[in-house]
Write a protein that holds these residues in place. Structure first.
Motif, PDB file in Angstrom:
ATOM      1  N   ALA A 191      37.073  59.224  37.735  1.00  0.00           N
ATOM      2  CA  ALA A 191      36.183  58.119  36.575  1.00  0.00           C
ATOM      3  C   ALA A 191      35.355  59.507  36.527  1.00  0.00           C
ATOM      4  CB  ALA A 191      35.376  57.693  37.639  1.00  0.00           C
ATOM      5  N   GLU A 215      43.656  52.591  35.564  1.00  0.00           N
ATOM      6  CA  GLU A 215      42.987  51.703  35.473  1.00  0.00           C
ATOM      7  C   GLU A 215      42.620  50.460  36.360  1.00  0.00           C
ATOM      8  OE1 GLU A 215      40.311  50.646  32.118  1.00  0.00           O
ATOM      9  OE2 GLU A 215      42.822  48.623  31.732  1.00  0.00           O
ATOM     10  N   ASP A 218      39.911  45.302  36.891  1.00  0.00           N
ATOM     11  CA  ASP A 218      38.752  45.316  36.853  1.00  0.00           C
ATOM     12  C   ASP A 218      38.464  46.557  35.620  1.00  0.00           C
ATOM     13  OD1 ASP A 218      37.742  43.421  38.637  1.00  0.00           O
ATOM     14  OD2 ASP A 218      37.625  44.431  40.125  1.00  0.00           O
ATOM     15  N   ARG A 220      38.316  50.011  35.910  1.00  0.00           N
ATOM     16  CA  ARG A 220      38.105  51.144  36.349  1.00  0.00           C
ATOM     17  C   ARG A 220      38.786  52.069  36.289  1.00  0.00           C
ATOM     18  NH1 ARG A 220      35.795  51.205  41.128  1.00  0.00           N
ATOM     19  NH2 ARG A 220      36.985  49.310  41.829  1.00  0.00           N
ATOM     20  N   VAL A 222      40.390  54.395  38.954  1.00  0.00           N
ATOM     21  CA  VAL A 222      40.945  54.756  40.442  1.00  0.00           C
ATOM     22  C   VAL A 222      41.574  55.191  40.425  1.00  0.00           C
ATOM     23  CG1 VAL A 222      39.493  52.498  39.961  1.00  0.00           C
ATOM     24  CG2 VAL A 222      41.862  52.753  40.469  1.00  0.00           C
TER      25      VAL A 222
END
Length: 272
Positions: A191, A215, A218, A220, A222
Motif C-alpha cells: 500500500a 487489491e 475491500d 485495499r 495488499v
C-alpha cells in the motif's frame, strides 16, 4: 517547546545491525509479532530508552517502527550513522562470508557494506573483507534486466510474514529488497509502495521491472509483484514464484484460477 525538542534530538541514539539478520517486533518481547527484519549493515534510530534489553527503533531505510533486542545491534555515534547510511554497497550474493581476522560472518543478499572500497568495508569494530558481487548505488547506471535478474535470485524463497531474506520473505519485502539493492527506496508494505512511480494504464504497456499491485475484496492494496515481460510476473505467494499476468490479475495455471485481482501498475525506473 523548541528547547525540549532540541534536547531530544541531541540525545538521540543510533545503531547498526552487526548480525546476519535480526527481528523487528511489535512489542518488547520474543513472543510478540514479527513486523520486519534488519539485515547486516542496516542502521536505525533509537527513539526510546531501553526497556530491559529492548529499545523502540525506526529503521533508516524504510522507517519501520518497532522493537529490537539491543544486544543484536551495535550503538554508533551520529557521525558514524551518517557515514554508514550514505556510503555503502549492497550485496548481490544469496549467501557469502565476510571475514575479519578469525571471524567469519554469513552475509545474505541485500545486506549493506558500509564504506565499501571494492575489497573491504568498515564496521564499528573494524575492517572486514568481502569478495562477493555487490551493487554500489550511484556508481551504476540501471540497465534493462537488472531488476529481473535480482528478483529471480529470490525464486522459491518461502513466504514468511515479516521476513526480508532469501530464507523467508513477504510480498512487500520482496519488492522492497529487490529495489533496495539498486539503491531505490520503497516502503515496507504494498500500500505504501503503490504511492510511488508513474501510473501505467494498461497491462500491454507495462515493461519488465514495473510493479503490479493487487487489491482484496475491500479494495485495499495488499499484494505486489514485479513484471518480467511476456505476461509473466514474479511475486511472493506461498513462495516466490512466476505466474501469468493479465488485465484481470494473476492467473495460477496449477489451480486454473486467478489468485489476485489487479489494481494498478506503476513504473519506478526508467532504464538506460
Amino acid at each position: 517547546m523548541e528547547k525540549s525538542k532540541k534536547k531530544y534530538i541531541a540525545r538521540k541514539v543510533h545503531g547498526i545491525c552487526h548480525l546476519s539478520t535480526i527481528p523487528v517486533r511489535s512489542n518488547p518481547s520474543e513472543q510478540s509479532n514479527l513486523i520486519s527484519q534488519m539485515l547486516y549493515g542496516d542502521t536505525c534510530r533509537l527513539i526510546t530508552k531501553k526497556h530491559n534489553d529492548w529499545a523502540r527503533i525506526i529503521t533508516e531505510w524504510d522507517e519501520v517502527e518497532g522493537w529490537i533486542n539491543c544486544r543484536q545491534i551495535t550503538l554508533i555515534t551520529e557521525k558514524q550513522y551518517n557515514k554508514f547510511s550514505t556510503r555503502y554497497a549492497n550485496t548481490l550474493e544469496l549467501l557469502q562470508s565476510a571475514m575479519s581476522g578469525s571471524l567469519v560472518l554469513p552475509v545474505i543478499i541485500g545486506s549493506s557494506l558500509p564504506l565499501y572500497d571494492g575489497l573491504s568495508y568498515q564496521m564499528p569494530d573494524g575492517k572486514y573483507f568481502y569478495n562477493g558481487q555487490v551493487f554500489v548505488p550511484g556508481d551504476n547506471r540501471l540497465k534493462v534486466g537488472i531488476i529481473q535478474k535480482i528478483a529471480m535470485k529470490y525464486l522459491h524463497t518461502p513466504y514468511f510474514s515479516g521476513g526480508r531474506t532469501p530464507f523467508g520473505i513477504d510480498s512487500g519485502a520482496f519488492i522492497q529488497m529487490v529495489y533496495k539493492i539498486v539503491g531505490i527506496r520503497m516502503g515496507r508494505l504494498p500500500a505504501h509502495q503503490a504511492k510511488e512511480g508513474e501510473w501505467i494504464h494498461f497491462v500491454h504497456e507495462a515493461q519488465a521491472g514495473d510493479i503490479a499491485f493487487f487489491e482484496n475484496e475491500d479494495g485495499r492494496i495488499v499484494h505486489a509483484g514485479i513484471i518480467l515481460g511476456d505476461n509473466k510476473i514474479i511475486h511472493a505467494h506461498d513462495w516466490v514464484r512466476v505466474d501469468t499476468l493479465d488485465h484481470y490479475g494473476i492467473y495460477q495455471k496449477e489451480i486454473k484460477s486467478y489468485t489476485h485481482k489487479l489494481r494498478m501498475i506503476k513504473r519506478i525506473i526508467e532504464f538506460h
